[in-house]
Every structure is written in C-alpha cells, then in structure tokens.
Design a protein around this motif. Structure first.
Motif, PDB file in Angstrom:
ATOM      1  N   ALA A   1     -10.880   6.907  -1.131  1.00  0.00           N
ATOM      2  CA  ALA A   1     -10.425   5.923  -2.121  1.00  0.00           C
ATOM      3  C   ALA A   1     -10.409   4.519  -1.529  1.00  0.00           C
ATOM      4  O   ALA A   1     -10.758   3.545  -2.205  1.00  0.00           O
ATOM      5  CB  ALA A   1      -9.036   6.299  -2.633  1.00  0.00           C
ATOM      6  N   ASP A   2     -10.030   4.410  -0.258  1.00  0.00           N
ATOM      7  CA  ASP A   2      -9.995   3.100   0.389  1.00  0.00           C
ATOM      8  C   ASP A   2     -11.409   2.541   0.545  1.00  0.00           C
ATOM      9  O   ASP A   2     -11.630   1.350   0.339  1.00  0.00           O
ATOM     10  CB  ASP A   2      -9.297   3.203   1.744  1.00  0.00           C
ATOM     11  CG  ASP A   2      -8.741   1.867   2.227  1.00  0.00           C
ATOM     12  OD1 ASP A   2      -8.849   0.860   1.493  1.00  0.00           O
ATOM     13  OD2 ASP A   2      -8.179   1.831   3.333  1.00  0.00           O
TER      14      ASP A   2
ATOM     15  N   SER B   1       0.813  -1.214   0.000  1.00  0.00           N
ATOM     16  CA  SER B   1       0.000   0.000   0.000  1.00  0.00           C
ATOM     17  C   SER B   1       0.846   1.263   0.000  1.00  0.00           C
ATOM     18  O   SER B   1       0.364   2.339  -0.339  1.00  0.00           O
ATOM     19  CB  SER B   1      -0.925   0.015   1.213  1.00  0.00           C
ATOM     20  OG  SER B   1      -1.825  -1.062   1.139  1.00  0.00           O
TER      21      SER B   1
ATOM     22  N   GLY C   1      -3.378   8.773  -7.037  1.00  0.00           N
ATOM     23  CA  GLY C   1      -3.336   8.365  -5.640  1.00  0.00           C
ATOM     24  C   GLY C   1      -2.634   9.369  -4.753  1.00  0.00           C
ATOM     25  O   GLY C   1      -2.406  10.522  -5.133  1.00  0.00           O
TER      26      GLY C   1
ATOM     27  N   GLU D   1      -0.079   1.487  -4.551  1.00  0.00           N
ATOM     28  CA  GLU D   1      -0.767   2.091  -3.419  1.00  0.00           C
ATOM     29  C   GLU D   1      -1.876   1.198  -2.888  1.00  0.00           C
ATOM     30  O   GLU D   1      -1.807  -0.021  -2.986  1.00  0.00           O
ATOM     31  CB  GLU D   1      -1.272   3.483  -3.791  1.00  0.00           C
ATOM     32  CG  GLU D   1      -0.158   4.412  -4.224  1.00  0.00           C
ATOM     33  CD  GLU D   1      -0.606   5.836  -4.456  1.00  0.00           C
ATOM     34  OE1 GLU D   1      -1.498   6.311  -3.730  1.00  0.00           O
ATOM     35  OE2 GLU D   1      -0.042   6.477  -5.359  1.00  0.00           O
TER      36      GLU D   1
ATOM     37  N   ASN E   1      -0.507   3.689   2.900  1.00  0.00           N
ATOM     38  CA  ASN E   1      -0.593   4.661   1.816  1.00  0.00           C
ATOM     39  C   ASN E   1      -0.243   6.074   2.284  1.00  0.00           C
ATOM     40  O   ASN E   1       0.324   6.861   1.529  1.00  0.00           O
ATOM     41  CB  ASN E   1      -1.993   4.634   1.214  1.00  0.00           C
ATOM     42  CG  ASN E   1      -2.058   5.179  -0.189  1.00  0.00           C
ATOM     43  OD1 ASN E   1      -3.123   5.528  -0.669  1.00  0.00           O
ATOM     44  ND2 ASN E   1      -0.953   5.271  -0.888  1.00  0.00           N
TER      45      ASN E   1
ATOM     46  N   ARG F   1      -4.775   0.896  -4.060  1.00  0.00           N
ATOM     47  CA  ARG F   1      -5.549   0.334  -5.167  1.00  0.00           C
ATOM     48  C   ARG F   1      -5.124  -1.105  -5.454  1.00  0.00           C
ATOM     49  O   ARG F   1      -5.904  -1.892  -5.957  1.00  0.00           O
ATOM     50  CB  ARG F   1      -5.389   1.199  -6.421  1.00  0.00           C
ATOM     51  CG  ARG F   1      -6.145   2.497  -6.329  1.00  0.00           C
ATOM     52  CD  ARG F   1      -5.310   3.651  -6.880  1.00  0.00           C
ATOM     53  NE  ARG F   1      -5.959   4.928  -6.783  1.00  0.00           N
ATOM     54  CZ  ARG F   1      -5.966   5.674  -5.682  1.00  0.00           C
ATOM     55  NH1 ARG F   1      -5.387   5.257  -4.592  1.00  0.00           N
ATOM     56  NH2 ARG F   1      -6.574   6.841  -5.670  1.00  0.00           N
TER      57      ARG F   1
ATOM     58  N   THR G   1      -7.533   9.797   0.445  1.00  0.00           N
ATOM     59  CA  THR G   1      -7.099   8.413   0.654  1.00  0.00           C
ATOM     60  C   THR G   1      -8.161   7.618   1.404  1.00  0.00           C
ATOM     61  O   THR G   1      -8.435   6.463   1.054  1.00  0.00           O
ATOM     62  CB  THR G   1      -5.762   8.391   1.422  1.00  0.00           C
ATOM     63  OG1 THR G   1      -4.777   9.086   0.658  1.00  0.00           O
ATOM     64  CG2 THR G   1      -5.292   6.973   1.683  1.00  0.00           C
TER      65      THR G   1
ATOM     66  N   SER H   1     -13.919  -4.349  -3.892  1.00  0.00           N
ATOM     67  CA  SER H   1     -13.230  -5.620  -3.651  1.00  0.00           C
ATOM     68  C   SER H   1     -14.053  -6.605  -2.821  1.00  0.00           C
ATOM     69  O   SER H   1     -14.030  -7.806  -3.077  1.00  0.00           O
ATOM     70  CB  SER H   1     -11.899  -5.366  -2.943  1.00  0.00           C
ATOM     71  OG  SER H   1     -11.053  -4.593  -3.758  1.00  0.00           O
TER      72      SER H   1
ATOM     73  N   PRO I   1     -10.243   6.318  -7.404  1.00  0.00           N
ATOM     74  CA  PRO I   1      -9.229   5.260  -7.514  1.00  0.00           C
ATOM     75  C   PRO I   1      -8.941   4.821  -8.956  1.00  0.00           C
ATOM     76  O   PRO I   1      -9.217   3.696  -9.351  1.00  0.00           O
ATOM     77  CB  PRO I   1      -9.827   4.121  -6.685  1.00  0.00           C
ATOM     78  CG  PRO I   1     -11.295   4.312  -6.786  1.00  0.00           C
ATOM     79  CD  PRO I   1     -11.516   5.796  -6.895  1.00  0.00           C
TER      80      PRO I   1
ATOM     81  N   MET J   1     -12.416   1.326  -2.905  1.00  0.00           N
ATOM     82  CA  MET J   1     -11.734   0.075  -3.253  1.00  0.00           C
ATOM     83  C   MET J   1     -12.270  -1.100  -2.432  1.00  0.00           C
ATOM     84  O   MET J   1     -12.399  -2.203  -2.958  1.00  0.00           O
ATOM     85  CB  MET J   1     -10.223   0.218  -3.054  1.00  0.00           C
ATOM     86  CG  MET J   1      -9.534   1.042  -4.110  1.00  0.00           C
ATOM     87  SD  MET J   1      -9.864   0.470  -5.806  1.00  0.00           S
ATOM     88  CE  MET J   1      -9.243  -1.207  -5.750  1.00  0.00           C
TER      89      MET J   1
ATOM     90  N   CYS K   1      -4.086  -0.556   4.920  1.00  0.00           N
ATOM     91  CA  CYS K   1      -3.875   0.088   3.623  1.00  0.00           C
ATOM     92  C   CYS K   1      -3.835   1.606   3.735  1.00  0.00           C
ATOM     93  O   CYS K   1      -3.005   2.254   3.096  1.00  0.00           O
ATOM     94  CB  CYS K   1      -4.941  -0.358   2.624  1.00  0.00           C
ATOM     95  SG  CYS K   1      -4.734  -2.065   2.084  1.00  0.00           S
TER      96      CYS K   1
END
Length: 151
Positions: free
Chosen positions: A135-136, A12, A106, A18, A44, A20, A132, A143, A101, A139, A40
């Motif tokens: 974005a996490d 990360s 990033g 990162e 990051n 992602r 961030t 995921s 993302p 993601m 993460c």
C-alpha cells in the motif's frame, strides 16, 4: 526537522488516515521517497501487534455500549462473514485487503479483522505487514508520480 518526522509518523499511525494520509503529507513536506516510505510504514505498523492481541476484546467490549454498540456489532458480524468467505485463503485475502489503498482498507481494519477471524498472530502480522508495504508503494507512486520515485 525531527518534529516533522514525528508528525508524519503520528499521522501514519492514526486509524482511518494511516499511511494513505501520511504519504501525501510527507510529499508535501518535501521529504524524499525513502524517508516518507520508511516513516509511514513504521508509523502504520506500530499499532498492529496491539490490535491483533487486543482488538477482538476491544470490539466486543464496545459492542455492549449504548448508542454505539450496534455499530461495533455490525463490524463483528462483517468480520465473521469475511472469515467464512476467506476460508483457507485468509492470509492472501487479508494481505490483498490491506494492500489496496482505499478508505477503510488499511492496517487498522485488517488487524481488527484478523483478530476477529482468530488468525494466528504471526500469520496475521506478516500478512498485514506485507499489505502495508505494498500500500505504501502504491501511495508513493500516486503521490510522487512514477518518475518522482527515481529522480
């Protein structure tokens, strides 16, 4: 088990990859959402203060190198152009840029852009950190799937 967390943290932290890349790896390792999210984000964000403080000098230095200098000079030119287009909305613009993302958007790129735009350290750090965090979440939703986050 601790070795897997360090691996996830290190992935990360890497430029381009990162979180992602870290989040899907954490999901593949079978970690629960909150552990993947926390590891993460921390991984990051670790390089961000250093990039904000030294990123501009590093890019200017690399721009003088033979063969690769033109690449780094283009990065500097793009950041200068972005700084003018963001204007007084640089905080929100940077936050949105980091939060989406996509490849190349990033914490690393955002931090370097903030350094080149000569943003205030605290504002840039907060903007990149908020981006961030968002974005996490995005993601993790992609995921784990929306139901995977609550189950």
């Amino acid at each position: 088990m601790l070795k897997k967390y360090w691996y996830l943290f290190a992935v990360s932290m890497l430029p381009i990859v990162e979180l992602r890349g870290g989040v899907p790896i954490g999901v593949g390792m079978g970690f629960p959402f909150w552990q993947v999210y926390l590891v993460c984000v921390l991984g990051n964000l670790l390089p961000v203060p250093f990039l904000l403080l030294f990123g501009q000098r590093l890019l200017v230095w690399l721009a003088d190198w033979p063969y690769v200098g033109s690449f780094f000079q283009r990065i500097i030119n793009k950041a200068d152009k972005a700084a003018h287009s963001f204007g007084k909305y640089e905080f929100i613009g940077l936050w949105g840029f980091v939060a989406i993302p996509f490849p190349g958007t990033g914490a690393w790129t955002g931090s370097l852009a903030a350094a080149l735009m000569k943003m205030d350290f605290k504002s840039a750090m907060l903007s990149v950190a908020l981006g961030t965090l968002i974005a996490d979440v995005i993601m993790c939703v992609l995921s784990y799937g929306l139901l995977g986050l609550v189950l």
